[in-house]
Design a protein around this motif. Structure first.
Motif, PDB file in Angstrom:
ATOM      1  N   ILE A  29     -10.073 -12.991  -9.420  1.00 48.01           N
ATOM      2  CA  ILE A  29      -9.116 -12.154  -9.946  1.00 48.01           C
ATOM      3  C   ILE A  29      -9.360 -11.370 -11.148  1.00 48.01           C
ATOM      4  CG2 ILE A  29      -6.414 -11.418 -11.307  1.00 48.01           C
ATOM      5  CD1 ILE A  29      -5.819 -13.840 -10.279  1.00 48.01           C
ATOM      6  N   VAL A  30     -10.783 -10.288 -11.138  1.00 46.61           N
ATOM      7  CA  VAL A  30     -10.832  -9.353 -11.369  1.00 46.61           C
ATOM      8  C   VAL A  30      -9.948  -8.139 -12.154  1.00 46.61           C
ATOM      9  CG1 VAL A  30     -12.957  -7.408 -11.318  1.00 46.61           C
ATOM     10  CG2 VAL A  30     -13.362  -9.027  -9.836  1.00 46.61           C
ATOM     11  N   VAL A  31      -9.910  -7.598 -13.523  1.00 45.77           N
ATOM     12  CA  VAL A  31      -9.192  -6.643 -14.303  1.00 45.77           C
ATOM     13  C   VAL A  31     -10.388  -5.596 -15.094  1.00 45.77           C
ATOM     14  CG1 VAL A  31      -7.469  -6.378 -15.695  1.00 45.77           C
ATOM     15  CG2 VAL A  31      -7.468  -8.648 -14.906  1.00 45.77           C
ATOM     16  N   VAL A  45      -1.910  -7.282 -19.264  1.00 45.73           N
ATOM     17  CA  VAL A  45      -2.235  -8.249 -17.295  1.00 45.73           C
ATOM     18  C   VAL A  45      -3.284  -8.855 -18.054  1.00 45.73           C
ATOM     19  CG1 VAL A  45      -2.816  -7.021 -15.528  1.00 45.73           C
ATOM     20  CG2 VAL A  45      -1.400  -6.341 -17.300  1.00 45.73           C
ATOM     21  N   LEU A  46      -4.480  -9.186 -17.994  1.00 45.30           N
ATOM     22  CA  LEU A  46      -5.525  -9.686 -18.374  1.00 45.30           C
ATOM     23  C   LEU A  46      -5.230 -11.032 -18.872  1.00 45.30           C
ATOM     24  CD1 LEU A  46      -8.513 -10.231 -17.935  1.00 45.30           C
ATOM     25  CD2 LEU A  46      -8.875 -10.727 -20.227  1.00 45.30           C
ATOM     26  N   ALA A  47      -4.104 -10.773 -20.584  1.00 42.99           N
ATOM     27  CA  ALA A  47      -3.474 -12.996 -20.278  1.00 42.99           C
ATOM     28  C   ALA A  47      -2.974 -12.938 -20.385  1.00 42.99           C
ATOM     29  CB  ALA A  47      -2.978 -12.011 -21.797  1.00 42.99           C
ATOM     30  N   PRO A  77      -3.482  -0.081 -14.885  1.00 47.21           N
ATOM     31  CA  PRO A  77      -3.998  -0.920 -14.820  1.00 47.21           C
ATOM     32  C   PRO A  77      -4.695  -1.198 -13.579  1.00 47.21           C
ATOM     33  CG  PRO A  77      -2.030  -1.671 -17.007  1.00 47.21           C
ATOM     34  CD  PRO A  77      -2.377  -0.312 -15.664  1.00 47.21           C
ATOM     35  N   ILE A  78      -5.848  -2.104 -13.247  1.00 45.86           N
ATOM     36  CA  ILE A  78      -5.725  -2.087 -11.539  1.00 45.86           C
ATOM     37  C   ILE A  78      -6.890  -3.507 -11.294  1.00 45.86           C
ATOM     38  CG2 ILE A  78      -7.308  -1.965  -9.687  1.00 45.86           C
ATOM     39  CD1 ILE A  78      -7.346   0.875 -10.599  1.00 45.86           C
ATOM     40  N   VAL A  79      -5.594  -4.371 -10.993  1.00 42.86           N
ATOM     41  CA  VAL A  79      -6.132  -5.465 -10.215  1.00 42.86           C
ATOM     42  C   VAL A  79      -6.859  -5.877  -9.221  1.00 42.86           C
ATOM     43  CG1 VAL A  79      -5.613  -8.036 -10.247  1.00 42.86           C
ATOM     44  CG2 VAL A  79      -4.322  -6.678 -11.954  1.00 42.86           C
ATOM     45  N   THR A  90      -6.200  -4.972  -3.258  1.00 46.53           N
ATOM     46  CA  THR A  90      -6.432  -3.467  -4.702  1.00 46.53           C
ATOM     47  C   THR A  90      -4.799  -3.931  -5.422  1.00 46.53           C
ATOM     48  OG1 THR A  90      -8.348  -2.833  -4.118  1.00 46.53           O
ATOM     49  CG2 THR A  90      -7.301  -2.123  -5.866  1.00 46.53           C
ATOM     50  N   TYR A  91      -4.306  -4.518  -6.588  1.00 43.87           N
ATOM     51  CA  TYR A  91      -3.018  -3.851  -7.572  1.00 43.87           C
ATOM     52  C   TYR A  91      -2.939  -2.447  -8.372  1.00 43.87           C
ATOM     53  CZ  TYR A  91      -1.829  -8.119  -4.896  1.00 43.87           C
ATOM     54  OH  TYR A  91      -1.274  -8.998  -3.857  1.00 43.87           O
ATOM     55  N   VAL A  92      -3.042  -1.644  -8.364  1.00 40.59           N
ATOM     56  CA  VAL A  92      -2.429  -0.638  -9.000  1.00 40.59           C
ATOM     57  C   VAL A  92      -1.158  -0.642 -10.199  1.00 40.59           C
ATOM     58  CG1 VAL A  92      -3.647   0.267  -7.482  1.00 40.59           C
ATOM     59  CG2 VAL A  92      -1.545   0.976  -7.670  1.00 40.59           C
TER      60      VAL A  92
END
Lengths: 146, 183
Positions: A29-31, A45-47, A77-79, A90-92
């Motif tokens: 998973i890349v934030v 989101v990362l947390a 934020p994009i994940v 890709t989630y936006v």
């Protein structure tokens, strides 16, 4: 009172676990954590991902990493989710709540949360049109075909 | 940005990109002011680049021609009647190279954004840490909170990576308790 010495205890407890676990990291998973991501709310989101992975005992199977600007600042934020042998998803416009949902449905359940993906956002949110790069449009086409 | 702690997170990313091996984040608060500095021993910037660095059209990013991190911070600090400064020594010219970014906010100004979730910022920094070390010191009139990644590494040895989610959870608890004990 918590002390640094506790880390020694954690180390001893985890040593055997870390040695046993095969870090397959089959899901990555890349934030996006550049100025645009941070300003839009990437930190919680990362947390949320880090927390959920720990809770679910998925450390070693699922990794989370931070990256710079992904190039679609408006949609932060994009994940991005990379799974071995699969097309990147890709989630936006992510939130901690959406992150938890992606954890449940996609990471654990294997089903993409289509309504949060860049393809869907592109389809229904025409206003964001100009902020997508060519590769993303191309990926969207593949997504429609596939 | 909605929080000073988000600016700190953003500025530290620059130090990481500059290849620093040590990054010092220092926050010092009085009843009416909050100053923070981010100091690194990274590659630094040339005089020419430093002069232009508060201009949004100066950036190192490759996906856009606009960089807003530094200009935003400068604006937010100055809006409160505070100050902003950046000093840098490029590795091309100096042996002791690196960059110091300092921002001061007046807390009594109506335009002052809150410090926000500083614990969340430190957790994200520890999570993303590579080979570099981060020293975090927050001084307030009530006391000091401190965390140094090198000391954590000493305890963890080579067996457990600093960015492990379990360690990040520990950092959160550790800092939250430290802040609570100051109340």
């Amino acid at each position: 009172m918590k002390t640094l010495e506790e880390l020694s205890a954690i180390r001893n407890r985890m040593k055997s676990k870390v040695a046993l676990r095969e870090d397959s990291n089959e899901i990555r998973i890349v934030v996006g954590m550049a100025t645009c991501g941070i300003a839009a709310g990437a930190r919680p989101v990362l947390a949320a991902f880090v927390e959920e992975i720990e809770k679910a005992g998925l450390v070693g199977t699922v990794s989370v990493s931070q990256t710079g600007c992904i190039g679609m600042c408006k949609s932060e934020p994009i994940v991005e989710v990379y799974k071995a042998g699969e097309e990147k998803v890709t989630y936006v416009k992510m939130t901690p709540e959406k992150a938890r949902e992606v954890m449940e449905k996609h990471i654990k359940g294997g089903k993409h949360v289509v309504e949060y993906t860049v393809g869907t956002a592109y389809n229904y949110g025409g206003r964001n049109h100009d902020s997508y790069t060519c590769t993303d449009l191309w990926r969207y086409r593949l997504y429609l075909v596939g | 940005m909605k929080e000073i702690s988000l600016n700190i997170l953003d500025i530290v990313q620059n130090s990481i990109k500059a290849g620093a091996s040590l990054i010092e984040v220092h926050i010092s608060e009085t009843d009416t002011t909050l100053c923070f500095s981010v100091k690194d021993n990274g590659c630094g910037m040339t005089e020419e680049f430093v002069k232009n660095v508060t201009d949004p059209f100066t950036t190192t990013r490759k996906t856009r021609k606009v960089g807003l991190g530094i200009p935003l911070l400068k604006m937010e600090a100055e809006m409160t009647g505070g100050s902003f400064s950046i000093e840098s020594r490029s590795e091309k010219e100096y042996e002791d190279h690196g960059t110091v970014v300092t921002a001061c906010f007046r807390k009594d100004s109506i335009d002052c954004i809150p410090l926000g979730d500083i614990v969340g910022t430190v957790c994200v920094l520890i999570h993303g840490i590579g080979d570099e070390d981060i020293l975090f010191v927050h001084q307030t009139p009530k006391g000091t909170v401190r965390l140094f990644s090198a000391e954590m590494r000493e305890m963890l040895g080579e067996d457990v990576p600093l960015g492990d989610p379990e360690i990040v959870a520990w950092v959160r608890d550790y800092l939250q308790e430290a802040y609570q004990s100051m109340e």
